[in-house]
Design an enzyme around this catalytic site. Sequence first.
Site, PDB file in Angstrom:
ATOM      1  N   LYS A 270       0.904  -1.013  -0.080  1.00 52.69           N
ATOM      2  CA  LYS A 270       0.008   0.188   0.100  1.00 52.69           C
ATOM      3  C   LYS A 270       0.956   1.309   0.178  1.00 52.69           C
ATOM      4  O   LYS A 270       1.726   1.252   0.890  1.00 52.69           O
ATOM      5  CB  LYS A 270      -0.832  -0.131   1.128  1.00 52.69           C
ATOM      6  CG  LYS A 270      -1.658   1.393   1.667  1.00 52.69           C
ATOM      7  CD  LYS A 270      -2.648   1.226   2.734  1.00 52.69           C
ATOM      8  CE  LYS A 270      -3.289   2.582   2.975  1.00 52.69           C
ATOM      9  NZ  LYS A 270      -4.139   2.713   3.898  1.00 52.69           N
ATOM     10  N   ASP A 275      -2.548  10.322   3.491  1.00 46.75           N
ATOM     11  CA  ASP A 275      -4.007   9.863   3.587  1.00 46.75           C
ATOM     12  C   ASP A 275      -4.735  11.103   4.566  1.00 46.75           C
ATOM     13  O   ASP A 275      -4.624  11.044   5.576  1.00 46.75           O
ATOM     14  CB  ASP A 275      -4.133   8.511   4.502  1.00 46.75           C
ATOM     15  CG  ASP A 275      -5.500   8.113   4.373  1.00 46.75           C
ATOM     16  OD1 ASP A 275      -6.521   8.589   3.721  1.00 46.75           O
ATOM     17  OD2 ASP A 275      -5.739   7.027   4.969  1.00 46.75           O
ATOM     18  N   LYS A 282     -10.536  13.071   7.557  1.00 39.76           N
ATOM     19  CA  LYS A 282     -10.024  12.481   8.895  1.00 39.76           C
ATOM     20  C   LYS A 282      -9.974  13.700   9.898  1.00 39.76           C
ATOM     21  O   LYS A 282      -9.681  14.748   9.250  1.00 39.76           O
ATOM     22  CB  LYS A 282      -8.671  11.832   8.516  1.00 39.76           C
ATOM     23  CG  LYS A 282      -8.486  10.396   8.241  1.00 39.76           C
ATOM     24  CD  LYS A 282      -6.923  10.177   8.376  1.00 39.76           C
ATOM     25  CE  LYS A 282      -6.810   8.738   7.690  1.00 39.76           C
ATOM     26  NZ  LYS A 282      -7.397   7.874   8.331  1.00 39.76           N
ATOM     27  N   ASP A 352     -12.136   7.143   3.164  1.00 39.86           N
ATOM     28  CA  ASP A 352     -11.027   6.972   3.688  1.00 39.86           C
ATOM     29  C   ASP A 352     -10.664   5.261   4.150  1.00 39.86           C
ATOM     30  O   ASP A 352      -9.630   4.961   4.498  1.00 39.86           O
ATOM     31  CB  ASP A 352     -11.401   7.205   5.255  1.00 39.86           C
ATOM     32  CG  ASP A 352     -10.096   7.540   6.260  1.00 39.86           C
ATOM     33  OD1 ASP A 352      -8.873   7.642   5.472  1.00 39.86           O
ATOM     34  OD2 ASP A 352     -10.164   7.604   7.349  1.00 39.86           O
ATOM     35  N   GLU A 354      -9.363   3.716   1.711  1.00 42.31           N
ATOM     36  CA  GLU A 354      -9.016   3.695   0.253  1.00 42.31           C
ATOM     37  C   GLU A 354      -7.533   2.532   0.041  1.00 42.31           C
ATOM     38  O   GLU A 354      -7.234   2.358  -1.252  1.00 42.31           O
ATOM     39  CB  GLU A 354      -8.009   4.989   0.148  1.00 42.31           C
ATOM     40  CG  GLU A 354      -6.707   5.336   0.717  1.00 42.31           C
ATOM     41  CD  GLU A 354      -6.588   5.222   2.123  1.00 42.31           C
ATOM     42  OE1 GLU A 354      -7.683   5.250   2.708  1.00 42.31           O
ATOM     43  OE2 GLU A 354      -5.490   4.764   2.636  1.00 42.31           O
ATOM     44  N   ARG A 356      -7.582  -0.573   0.670  1.00 41.16           N
ATOM     45  CA  ARG A 356      -7.817  -1.783  -0.001  1.00 41.16           C
ATOM     46  C   ARG A 356      -8.268  -1.736  -1.346  1.00 41.16           C
ATOM     47  O   ARG A 356      -8.208  -2.625  -2.044  1.00 41.16           O
ATOM     48  CB  ARG A 356      -9.120  -2.451   0.738  1.00 41.16           C
ATOM     49  CG  ARG A 356     -10.354  -1.614   0.881  1.00 41.16           C
ATOM     50  CD  ARG A 356     -11.524  -1.725   1.744  1.00 41.16           C
ATOM     51  NE  ARG A 356     -11.004  -1.288   3.285  1.00 41.16           N
ATOM     52  CZ  ARG A 356     -11.619  -1.400   4.252  1.00 41.16           C
ATOM     53  NH1 ARG A 356     -12.767  -2.200   4.294  1.00 41.16           N
ATOM     54  NH2 ARG A 356     -11.167  -0.813   5.415  1.00 41.16           N
TER      55      ARG A 356
HETATM   56  N1  BES Z   1      -4.467   4.617   6.861  1.00 45.81           N
HETATM   57  C1  BES Z   1      -5.729   4.274   7.409  1.00 45.81           C
HETATM   58  C2  BES Z   1      -5.507   3.318   8.511  1.00 45.81           C
HETATM   59  C3  BES Z   1      -4.522   3.637   9.742  1.00 45.81           C
HETATM   60  C4  BES Z   1      -5.208   4.182  11.008  1.00 45.81           C
HETATM   61  C5  BES Z   1      -3.243   3.414   9.701  1.00 45.81           C
HETATM   62  C6  BES Z   1      -4.184   4.523  11.870  1.00 45.81           C
HETATM   63  C7  BES Z   1      -2.375   3.905  10.583  1.00 45.81           C
HETATM   64  C8  BES Z   1      -2.774   4.286  11.690  1.00 45.81           C
HETATM   65  C9  BES Z   1      -7.060   3.487   6.432  1.00 45.81           C
HETATM   66  O1  BES Z   1      -6.712   4.124   5.301  1.00 45.81           O
HETATM   67  C10 BES Z   1      -8.060   4.272   7.143  1.00 45.81           C
HETATM   68  O2  BES Z   1      -8.320   5.384   7.245  1.00 45.81           O
HETATM   69  N2  BES Z   1      -8.921   3.058   7.465  1.00 45.81           N
HETATM   70  C11 BES Z   1     -10.086   3.285   8.121  1.00 45.81           C
HETATM   71  C12 BES Z   1     -11.042   2.381   7.591  1.00 45.81           C
HETATM   72  C13 BES Z   1     -12.298   2.727   7.658  1.00 45.81           C
HETATM   73  C14 BES Z   1     -12.990   4.116   6.971  1.00 45.81           C
HETATM   74  C15 BES Z   1     -13.421   1.826   7.303  1.00 45.81           C
HETATM   75  C16 BES Z   1     -10.063   3.204   9.417  1.00 45.81           C
HETATM   76  O3  BES Z   1      -9.224   2.070   9.963  1.00 45.81           O
HETATM   77  O4  BES Z   1     -10.509   4.182  10.308  1.00 45.81           O
HETATM   78 ZN    ZN Z   2      -5.026   4.860   4.358  1.00 50.14          ZN
HETATM   79 MN    MN Z   3      -7.632   6.080   4.698  1.00 50.32          MN
END
Ligand code: BES
Ligand code: ZN
Ligand code: MN
Length: 505
Positions: A270, A275, A282, A352, A354, A356
């Site tokens: 990834k 992000d 976020k 968010d 993204e 996957r």
């Molecule tokens: N990059 C984030 C995941 C992340 C969170 C990495 C904290 C490192 C530290 C990912 O893209 C994300 O935002 N995931 C969301 C998914 C949700 C919207 C289903 C998450 O984990 O909140």
């Molecule tokens: Zn991310």
């Molecule tokens: Mn994200």
Amino acid sequence: MTANDCERPVPFATEIQPRSGSLAESTADLLVLPVLSGDGGPAEVEGVAEGGLTQVLPAPLGDLFAHYSLTGKPGELAQFPVPRDQGLVRLALLGVGSGSPDDLRKAGAALSRAARGRERAALAWPGVGGDAATAFAEGALLASYTFSLKTAEPPADKRPAPVVEVVDPGAGDLADALERGTRLAAATALARDLINTPSMVKDPAWMAARASEVAADSGLQVRVWDEAELERDGFGAILAVGRGSSRPSRLVQLSYTPENPTAHVVLVGKGITFDTGGLSLKPNDNMSLMKTDMSGSAVVLAVLSALSAVGASVRVTGLLALAENAFGGDATRIGDVLTTYGGTTVEVLNSDAEGRLVLADAMGYAVAELAPDVLVDVATLTGAAKVALGTGTGALYSTDDALAAEIETAGRASGEPLWRMPLTEEYVETTESRVADLANIGTRREFGPAGATDAALFLREFTGGVPWAHLDIAGPGRSTKESGLLSKGGTAFATRTLLRWLAER
Ligand code: BES
Ligand code: ZN
Ligand code: MN
């Protein structure tokens, strides 16, 4: 700041050097004696404190152990001055535990932190084996890693020692073992440098350029797709994620092809260079470290860079799925439906989620075009994985028990623990969309917020039945403090695990 500001010619300020002879002859300004943790308390290593050294010790070693209440546990330290020809130098008693690789890795990190501000540290090697020496080198080098864009030089007492000598009377296979540890640590440092680079410098094109440089240096084949080529070839997800950014997406393919390869492994990383969450923006706190969201791609690049150095005999293809997740006027909207490589339609219910999406494109491409025997992806994918396992352990999902066991074993040997999580079959309905083949977030709340598993089940749809492992490193992928082998910022977690796994395969 320009792109070149973030490159460094040598990865470490410290060099590890094997040396034969005895510590008594060393001119180092930090002399280090190992202390084992035996059944009956701390134990000295036979023969390390002989010759001129015994005479300068303030007391017999046993008395010193008692005086400092030492147990020999890995990384434990007691330091005192001793007289030498050049004046007073420091002598340290360093706990090395049982002498296992894990314990020597911790001891190496502690030694390297204690050696800051010194010119040369010399450790009398406890003679506990090659894997332990490799781990020692990893620990000592990675604890000396720092990333700084400060204009002032670090204070003298914070500067890593330029040399750490490992003194072995026999010096058997020590040099090779230390060299291997140096390669593993250097790969980790390469990834850390990329992860720690600010996103104003690091966009998808910048990452692709770094990958091309690494490929040239390491004898890898490289192919880069720009946005027009991604469009032409049908990478609808990588494009959709990058659509809200002024800095367009890239896909990078790196190939390592040894003679008579035993199998073909595809690694997918990834590579979200920042992000923001996109339109599903976020909140501040969650965004603060999102320059590290390309860790998976940095790890894959670093692994590819070191495969020939560790003598891997499998063919390995690395795919870096690179995009910036921003929220410009053309950003992917909530409810938009994209088409991945290979034709699967995906409804974006949360921009968010993204990671996957970009992984789905790269994995779909791998399965359709590269005939992999094994598929592994690495990603800072879900906050849920971090909630489940914290920052010390990575989440491992796999469709293949043997593959999962191999990777878990390599993780344990690398001091990068992974915990296998279930692909709970009933939850698969959670990836259903009303309008498309799949939705990019869990849609069935009755299954609870199993966010890491939702994401893994989504990814499984793109594996085409190829044995697959998924490493969610959102927790251990970064560190808020300097401790052990870790520096503040990106950790490049999984680099050494994947290298060990591939070298042994
Ligand atoms: N990059 C984030 C995941 C992340 C969170 C990495 C904290 C490192 C530290 C990912 O893209 C994300 O935002 N995931 C969301 C998914 C949700 C919207 C289903 C998450 O984990 O909140
Ligand atoms: Zn991310
Ligand atoms: Mn994200």
